[in-house]
Design a protein around this motif. Structure first.
Motif, PDB file in Angstrom:
ATOM      1  N   MET A  27      39.419  31.622  39.416  1.00 52.38           N
ATOM      2  CA  MET A  27      38.611  30.470  39.031  1.00 52.38           C
ATOM      3  C   MET A  27      38.661  30.320  37.514  1.00 52.38           C
ATOM      4  O   MET A  27      38.811  31.307  36.781  1.00 52.38           O
ATOM      5  CB  MET A  27      37.172  30.649  39.499  1.00 52.38           C
ATOM      6  N   LYS A  28      38.479  29.097  37.056  1.00 53.49           N
ATOM      7  CA  LYS A  28      38.543  28.817  35.627  1.00 53.49           C
ATOM      8  C   LYS A  28      37.508  29.668  34.891  1.00 53.49           C
ATOM      9  O   LYS A  28      36.340  29.731  35.283  1.00 53.49           O
ATOM     10  CB  LYS A  28      38.269  27.331  35.374  1.00 53.49           C
ATOM     11  N   GLY A  29      37.955  30.337  33.854  1.00 55.72           N
ATOM     12  CA  GLY A  29      37.044  31.158  33.065  1.00 55.72           C
ATOM     13  C   GLY A  29      36.909  32.587  33.554  1.00 55.72           C
ATOM     14  O   GLY A  29      36.328  33.431  32.883  1.00 55.72           O
ATOM     15  N   HIS A  30      37.453  32.880  34.740  1.00 54.10           N
ATOM     16  CA  HIS A  30      37.368  34.236  35.267  1.00 54.10           C
ATOM     17  C   HIS A  30      38.515  35.077  34.724  1.00 54.10           C
ATOM     18  O   HIS A  30      39.662  34.635  34.703  1.00 54.10           O
ATOM     19  CB  HIS A  30      37.430  34.228  36.801  1.00 54.10           C
ATOM     20  N   SER A  31      38.192  36.293  34.348  1.00 56.89           N
ATOM     21  CA  SER A  31      39.218  37.157  33.775  1.00 56.89           C
ATOM     22  C   SER A  31      39.384  38.458  34.553  1.00 56.89           C
ATOM     23  O   SER A  31      40.064  39.366  34.098  1.00 56.89           O
ATOM     24  CB  SER A  31      38.867  37.474  32.310  1.00 56.89           C
ATOM     25  N   HIS A  32      38.744  38.530  35.730  1.00 55.39           N
ATOM     26  CA  HIS A  32      38.839  39.737  36.561  1.00 55.39           C
ATOM     27  C   HIS A  32      39.377  39.341  37.931  1.00 55.39           C
ATOM     28  O   HIS A  32      38.874  38.404  38.543  1.00 55.39           O
ATOM     29  CB  HIS A  32      37.466  40.379  36.737  1.00 55.39           C
ATOM     30  N   VAL A  33      40.388  40.047  38.388  1.00 50.27           N
ATOM     31  CA  VAL A  33      41.029  39.731  39.660  1.00 50.27           C
ATOM     32  C   VAL A  33      41.089  40.984  40.525  1.00 50.27           C
ATOM     33  O   VAL A  33      41.359  42.076  40.035  1.00 50.27           O
ATOM     34  CB  VAL A  33      42.456  39.175  39.422  1.00 50.27           C
ATOM     35  N   TYR A  34      40.842  40.796  41.824  1.00 55.10           N
ATOM     36  CA  TYR A  34      40.855  41.893  42.797  1.00 55.10           C
ATOM     37  C   TYR A  34      41.761  41.482  43.956  1.00 55.10           C
ATOM     38  O   TYR A  34      41.681  40.350  44.427  1.00 55.10           O
ATOM     39  CB  TYR A  34      39.439  42.159  43.343  1.00 55.10           C
ATOM     40  N   TRP A  35      42.578  42.408  44.405  1.00 52.14           N
ATOM     41  CA  TRP A  35      43.419  42.155  45.576  1.00 52.14           C
ATOM     42  C   TRP A  35      42.945  43.037  46.731  1.00 52.14           C
ATOM     43  O   TRP A  35      42.676  44.233  46.553  1.00 52.14           O
ATOM     44  CB  TRP A  35      44.880  42.466  45.274  1.00 52.14           C
ATOM     45  N   TYR A  76      42.407  46.293  41.043  1.00 53.84           N
ATOM     46  CA  TYR A  76      41.524  45.479  40.213  1.00 53.84           C
ATOM     47  C   TYR A  76      42.187  45.353  38.845  1.00 53.84           C
ATOM     48  O   TYR A  76      42.545  46.349  38.226  1.00 53.84           O
ATOM     49  CB  TYR A  76      40.152  46.158  40.143  1.00 53.84           C
ATOM     50  N   LEU A  77      42.317  44.102  38.392  1.00 58.27           N
ATOM     51  CA  LEU A  77      42.989  43.856  37.118  1.00 58.27           C
ATOM     52  C   LEU A  77      42.156  42.954  36.211  1.00 58.27           C
ATOM     53  O   LEU A  77      41.438  42.079  36.706  1.00 58.27           O
ATOM     54  CB  LEU A  77      44.349  43.160  37.335  1.00 58.27           C
ATOM     55  N   GLN A  78      42.259  43.204  34.946  1.00 55.02           N
ATOM     56  CA  GLN A  78      41.851  42.240  33.936  1.00 55.02           C
ATOM     57  C   GLN A  78      43.129  41.751  33.270  1.00 55.02           C
ATOM     58  O   GLN A  78      44.214  42.286  33.517  1.00 55.02           O
ATOM     59  CB  GLN A  78      40.932  42.886  32.904  1.00 55.02           C
ATOM     60  N   LYS A  79      42.994  40.775  32.413  1.00 55.01           N
ATOM     61  CA  LYS A  79      44.173  40.251  31.725  1.00 55.01           C
ATOM     62  C   LYS A  79      44.950  41.396  31.065  1.00 55.01           C
ATOM     63  O   LYS A  79      44.404  42.143  30.244  1.00 55.01           O
ATOM     64  CB  LYS A  79      43.758  39.243  30.653  1.00 55.01           C
ATOM     65  N   GLU A  80      46.193  41.561  31.462  1.00 50.36           N
ATOM     66  CA  GLU A  80      47.133  42.529  30.877  1.00 50.36           C
ATOM     67  C   GLU A  80      46.728  43.987  31.103  1.00 50.36           C
ATOM     68  O   GLU A  80      47.302  44.892  30.481  1.00 50.36           O
ATOM     69  CB  GLU A  80      47.303  42.274  29.375  1.00 50.36           C
ATOM     70  N   ASN A  81      45.764  44.234  31.967  1.00 54.37           N
ATOM     71  CA  ASN A  81      45.329  45.621  32.215  1.00 54.37           C
ATOM     72  C   ASN A  81      45.077  45.857  33.689  1.00 54.37           C
ATOM     73  O   ASN A  81      44.495  45.019  34.369  1.00 54.37           O
ATOM     74  CB  ASN A  81      44.021  45.908  31.471  1.00 54.37           C
ATOM     75  N   ILE A  82      45.499  47.017  34.165  1.00 55.53           N
ATOM     76  CA  ILE A  82      45.108  47.466  35.498  1.00 55.53           C
ATOM     77  C   ILE A  82      43.906  48.388  35.333  1.00 55.53           C
ATOM     78  O   ILE A  82      43.994  49.411  34.651  1.00 55.53           O
ATOM     79  CB  ILE A  82      46.260  48.203  36.209  1.00 55.53           C
ATOM     80  N   ILE A  83      42.786  48.014  35.946  1.00 53.28           N
ATOM     81  CA  ILE A  83      41.554  48.780  35.795  1.00 53.28           C
ATOM     82  C   ILE A  83      41.434  49.858  36.882  1.00 53.28           C
ATOM     83  O   ILE A  83      41.024  50.975  36.630  1.00 53.28           O
ATOM     84  CB  ILE A  83      40.323  47.871  35.822  1.00 53.28           C
ATOM     85  N   ASP A  84      41.770  49.488  38.105  1.00 52.65           N
ATOM     86  CA  ASP A  84      41.614  50.417  39.239  1.00 52.65           C
ATOM     87  C   ASP A  84      42.685  50.084  40.256  1.00 52.65           C
ATOM     88  O   ASP A  84      42.683  48.990  40.808  1.00 52.65           O
ATOM     89  CB  ASP A  84      40.205  50.264  39.840  1.00 52.65           C
ATOM     90  N   GLU A 130      50.256  42.647  38.630  1.00 53.05           N
ATOM     91  CA  GLU A 130      50.105  42.341  37.220  1.00 53.05           C
ATOM     92  C   GLU A 130      49.220  41.120  37.062  1.00 53.05           C
ATOM     93  O   GLU A 130      49.083  40.302  37.971  1.00 53.05           O
ATOM     94  CB  GLU A 130      51.466  42.090  36.568  1.00 53.05           C
ATOM     95  N   PHE A 131      48.632  41.009  35.889  1.00 50.59           N
ATOM     96  CA  PHE A 131      47.820  39.850  35.546  1.00 50.59           C
ATOM     97  C   PHE A 131      48.112  39.570  34.074  1.00 50.59           C
ATOM     98  O   PHE A 131      47.452  40.070  33.180  1.00 50.59           O
ATOM     99  CB  PHE A 131      46.345  40.158  35.771  1.00 50.59           C
ATOM    100  N   PRO A 132      49.147  38.755  33.823  1.00 44.73           N
ATOM    101  CA  PRO A 132      49.580  38.553  32.435  1.00 44.73           C
ATOM    102  C   PRO A 132      48.587  37.707  31.648  1.00 44.73           C
ATOM    103  O   PRO A 132      47.684  37.068  32.211  1.00 44.73           O
ATOM    104  CB  PRO A 132      50.919  37.829  32.603  1.00 44.73           C
ATOM    105  N   GLY A 150      49.159  32.684  32.958  1.00 46.76           N
ATOM    106  CA  GLY A 150      49.671  32.559  34.310  1.00 46.76           C
ATOM    107  C   GLY A 150      48.878  33.340  35.330  1.00 46.76           C
ATOM    108  O   GLY A 150      47.906  34.038  35.009  1.00 46.76           O
ATOM    109  N   PRO A 151      49.290  33.225  36.597  1.00 41.07           N
ATOM    110  CA  PRO A 151      48.532  33.837  37.678  1.00 41.07           C
ATOM    111  C   PRO A 151      48.739  35.350  37.768  1.00 41.07           C
ATOM    112  O   PRO A 151      49.662  35.906  37.164  1.00 41.07           O
ATOM    113  CB  PRO A 151      49.109  33.156  38.929  1.00 41.07           C
ATOM    114  N   SER A 152      47.905  35.970  38.553  1.00 41.34           N
ATOM    115  CA  SER A 152      48.121  37.370  38.911  1.00 41.34           C
ATOM    116  C   SER A 152      49.173  37.412  40.025  1.00 41.34           C
ATOM    117  O   SER A 152      49.212  36.538  40.894  1.00 41.34           O
ATOM    118  CB  SER A 152      46.815  37.997  39.405  1.00 41.34           C
ATOM    119  N   ILE A 153      50.021  38.419  39.980  1.00 43.69           N
ATOM    120  CA  ILE A 153      51.094  38.558  40.960  1.00 43.69           C
ATOM    121  C   ILE A 153      50.955  39.899  41.670  1.00 43.69           C
ATOM    122  O   ILE A 153      50.809  40.941  41.012  1.00 43.69           O
ATOM    123  CB  ILE A 153      52.485  38.519  40.296  1.00 43.69           C
TER     124      ILE A 153
END
Lengths: 117, 121
Positions: free
Chosen positions: A26-34, A48-56, A68-70, A73-76
């Motif tokens: 979503m717009k403004g979100h910087s945390h992604v979970y698969w 679990y990723l943040q921009k350019e980082n894998i957290i868990d 990845e979450f560059p 662009g989108p997370s892949i």
């Protein structure tokens, strides 16, 4: 405000091919979970990723899977040399920055259904 | 590690009646969140209701309410006045409340295997 976008919605691959699944938070979100949902099962956390980082990445298989979450662009989520057991629905969720505080809210995308022939 | 158990693989209810879905969980955490998600045939995951463990009052959202028993580690979902659109898979989920991080985010969700609910006309 557009929700979490995932594409493709359906993906068919033959054994040994590569699968690339995309997630735009979503717009403004910087945390992604698969998460992965096998047939007749609940969702299981993968990474679990943040921009350019894998957290868990504790739920990610050690081989063939990467994420990845560059910065742009989108997370892949990438699965190399797919096998039949990779057939599943893959869900992405995102959460807002929340001003530095933890949030319990994850917004889910519609999922990508991967079928391996 | 946390586990979530939903002991009812399938349930059915008549339209307009009330149904209760069961969920138990196991954790050594004291602070956490609990959720019920709905997954209709479209497979979209929809948040139905959430509960913070430190709150004694049970959460309610319109026709949906929970019975949260922290000591028993039980978190059941009650659906009143069931509607045909309530037909779906229902998943119970757990999230621990992790240490504060400067950049926000949340912890991972741990899901149960789900209960398939069918509302009959």
């Amino acid at each position: 405000n557009a929700g979490v976008m995932q594409n493709p919605r359906h993906l068919v691959r033959r054994r040994g091919q590569e699968a690339r699944l995309r997630c735009s938070p979503m717009k403004g979100h910087s945390h992604v979970y698969w998460y992965r949902q096998l047939p007749e099962e609940g969702l299981k956390f993968m990474v679990y990723l943040q921009k350019e980082n894998i957290i868990d990445e504790s739920g990610m298989p050690k081989e063939r899977f990467s994420a990845e979450f560059p910065k742009e662009g989108p997370s892949i989520l990438r699965i190399q040399q797919v096998v039949r057991g990779d057939s599943a629905a893959y869900f992405c969720a995102s959460s807002p920055p929340s001003g530095g505080f933890l949030t319990d809210t994850q917004y889910f995308g519609p999922g990508t259904r991967l079928t391996v022939l | 590690a946390q586990t979530v158990t939903q002991s009812q693989p399938e349930m059915s209810v008549q339209e307009a009646e009330t149904v209760t879905l069961s969920c138990t969980y196991d954790t050594s955490e004291n602070n956490y969140y609990l959720f019920w998600y709905k997954q209709p045939p479209s497979r979209q995951m929809i948040l139905v209701i959430r509960q913070e463990a430190y709150k004694q009052q049970n959460a309610t959202e319109n026709r949906f309410s929970v019975n949260f028993q922290k000591a028993a580690k039980s978190f059941s979902l009650k659906i009143s006045d069931s509607q045909l659109g309530d037909t779906a898979m229902y998943f119970c989920a757990f999230m621990k409340q992790g240490p504060r991080r400067g950049q926000g985010g949340s912890e991972k969700l741990v899901f149960g295997k789900g209960t398939k609910l069918t509302v009959n006309p």
